[in-house]
Design a protein around this motif. Structure first.
Motif, short mmCIF file in Angstrom:
data_model
loop_
_atom_site.label_atom_id
_atom_site.label_comp_id
_atom_site.label_asym_id
_atom_site.label_seq_id
_atom_site.Cartn_x
_atom_site.Cartn_y
_atom_site.Cartn_z
N GLY A 161 4.38 16.26 -12.75
CA GLY A 161 3.87 14.90 -12.55
C GLY A 161 4.96 13.85 -12.50
O GLY A 161 5.93 13.89 -13.25
N ILE A 162 4.78 12.90 -11.58
CA ILE A 162 5.71 11.77 -11.43
C ILE A 162 4.93 10.56 -10.97
O ILE A 162 3.93 10.69 -10.25
N THR A 163 5.34 9.38 -11.40
CA THR A 163 4.82 8.13 -10.85
C THR A 163 6.02 7.28 -10.44
O THR A 163 7.07 7.34 -11.07
N ILE A 164 5.83 6.50 -9.39
CA ILE A 164 6.89 5.63 -8.88
C ILE A 164 6.34 4.21 -8.80
O ILE A 164 5.24 3.99 -8.27
N SER A 165 7.10 3.28 -9.35
CA SER A 165 6.66 1.88 -9.37
C SER A 165 6.63 1.33 -7.95
O SER A 165 7.21 1.91 -7.03
N PRO A 166 5.96 0.19 -7.76
CA PRO A 166 6.06 -0.47 -6.46
C PRO A 166 7.55 -0.72 -6.16
O PRO A 166 8.30 -1.15 -7.03
N LEU A 167 7.96 -0.41 -4.95
CA LEU A 167 9.37 -0.51 -4.57
C LEU A 167 9.68 -1.87 -3.96
O LEU A 167 8.85 -2.44 -3.25
N ILE A 168 10.86 -2.35 -4.24
CA ILE A 168 11.33 -3.57 -3.57
C ILE A 168 12.30 -3.14 -2.49
O ILE A 168 12.97 -2.11 -2.61
N SER A 169 12.34 -3.91 -1.41
CA SER A 169 13.12 -3.49 -0.25
C SER A 169 13.74 -4.69 0.45
O SER A 169 13.20 -5.80 0.38
N THR A 170 14.85 -4.44 1.13
CA THR A 170 15.40 -5.48 2.00
C THR A 170 14.44 -5.64 3.17
O THR A 170 13.54 -4.83 3.36
N ARG A 171 14.62 -6.69 3.99
CA ARG A 171 13.62 -7.00 5.02
C ARG A 171 14.21 -7.05 6.43
O ARG A 171 13.84 -7.89 7.23
N MET A 172 15.10 -6.16 6.74
CA MET A 172 15.62 -6.11 8.11
C MET A 172 14.55 -5.47 9.00
O MET A 172 13.76 -4.64 8.54
N TYR A 173 14.54 -5.88 10.24
CA TYR A 173 13.58 -5.32 11.19
C TYR A 173 14.30 -4.41 12.16
O TYR A 173 15.24 -4.82 12.84
N CYS A 174 13.85 -3.16 12.21
CA CYS A 174 14.40 -2.19 13.16
C CYS A 174 13.22 -1.67 13.97
O CYS A 174 12.45 -0.85 13.48
N GLU A 175 13.07 -2.15 15.16
CA GLU A 175 11.87 -1.87 15.97
C GLU A 175 11.57 -0.38 16.10
O GLU A 175 10.44 0.04 15.93
#
Length: 194
Positions: free
Chosen positions: A127-141
Motif C-alpha cells: 500500500g502507498i498513498t501520494i499527496s496532491p502533487l505540485i507542478s511547474t506550469r510550462m506548456y508543451c503541446e
C-alpha cells in the motif's frame, strides 16, 4: 386541687400517647451487606484508541529501500492495462526519498509532493498513498495529454510493487498502471517521436 392535678397529668399522658399513635413511622433504610471483592492477580489493561489501532492496523514501514532513487517510465496504461498510453519515456521520471518526498519530471514539467507507505499488503503489492502533487506550469503541446494522464494516475496510487527485474509498478484502484525501470535509457533505446 389534687384531683385537678392528677386529671391534668392523666390528660397530658393521654395526649402524648395519641400524638405518638398518629405520627408517621420512621423510614427504615435497608441495610446493604458489603460483598467481598476478590482481587485478581492480573491487572485489567486500560483500553485506549492507540491500543485498538495497534491491534487493527498493520504497522506502516517508514521507508522501503527498494523504492529509493530515480525511476524512468517504461510503460503507462489505463483501464486495467487494456489502453496503453505511453511507452519508453526518458523524460518521465519519479524519485522516492527516505524523507517521504516524491519528485520527478512528467515529460514537460517538474513535480513534487509527499508519499506514505500504508503497510497494507494488497493483491497488487504494498500500500502507498501520494499527496496532491505540485507542478511547474510550462506548456508543451505534444506532451500535455500524456503529462496530465501520468500525474492523475500517480496521485491516485494505492499500491506499488518492485519485481525481480527491478521494475517498479504503481497502480491505482481502477487498474491504471505506471511501470518504471531503474536503468536510464540510452539514446538508441528510445524510439524516435517519443
Amino acid at each position: 386541687m389534687k384531683r385537678y392535678s392528677v386529671a391534668l397529668i392523666v390528660l397530658l399522658i393521654a395526649l402524648s400517647l395519641m400524638a405518638g399513635c398518629t405520627s408517621q413511622p420512621e423510614e427504615r433504610i435497608p441495610v446493604v451487606e458489603q460483598t467481598e471483592t476478590i482481587a485478581t492477580t492480573e491487572p485489567v489493561p486500560e483500553i485506549t484508541e492507540e491500543k485498538v489501532a495497534e491491534k487493527t492496523l498493520p504497522k506502516a514501514p517508514a521507508f522501503d529501500p527498494s523504492l529509493s532513487g530515480t525511476w524512468y517510465l517504461k510503460l503507462m496504461s489505463e483501464q486495467n492495462g487494456t489502453a496503453q498510453v505511453q511507452t519508453i519515456s526518458p523524460d518521465i521520471t519519479v524519485v522516492f526519498e527516505e524523507s517521504g518526498n516524491i519528485s520527478g519530471n512528467s515529460g514537460c514539467n517538474s513535480y513534487s509532493g509527499m508519499f506514505t507507505l500504508t503497510g497494507a499488503e494488497l493483491p497488487e503489492g504494498k500500500g502507498i498513498t501520494i499527496s496532491p502533487l505540485i507542478s511547474t506550469r510550462m506548456y508543451c503541446e505534444d506532451k500535455n495529454e500524456t503529462e496530465k494522464t501520468y500525474i492523475q494516475i500517480l496521485q491516485m496510487a494505492t499500491s506499488y510493487l518492485v519485481n525481480v527485474n527491478e521494475e517498479l509498478s504503481i497502480m491505482d484502484d481502477a487498474g491504471n498502471t505506471l511501470v518504471y525501470q531503474k536503468v536510464p535509457y540510452s539514446e538508441t533505446a528510445v524510439p524516435q517521436g517519443s
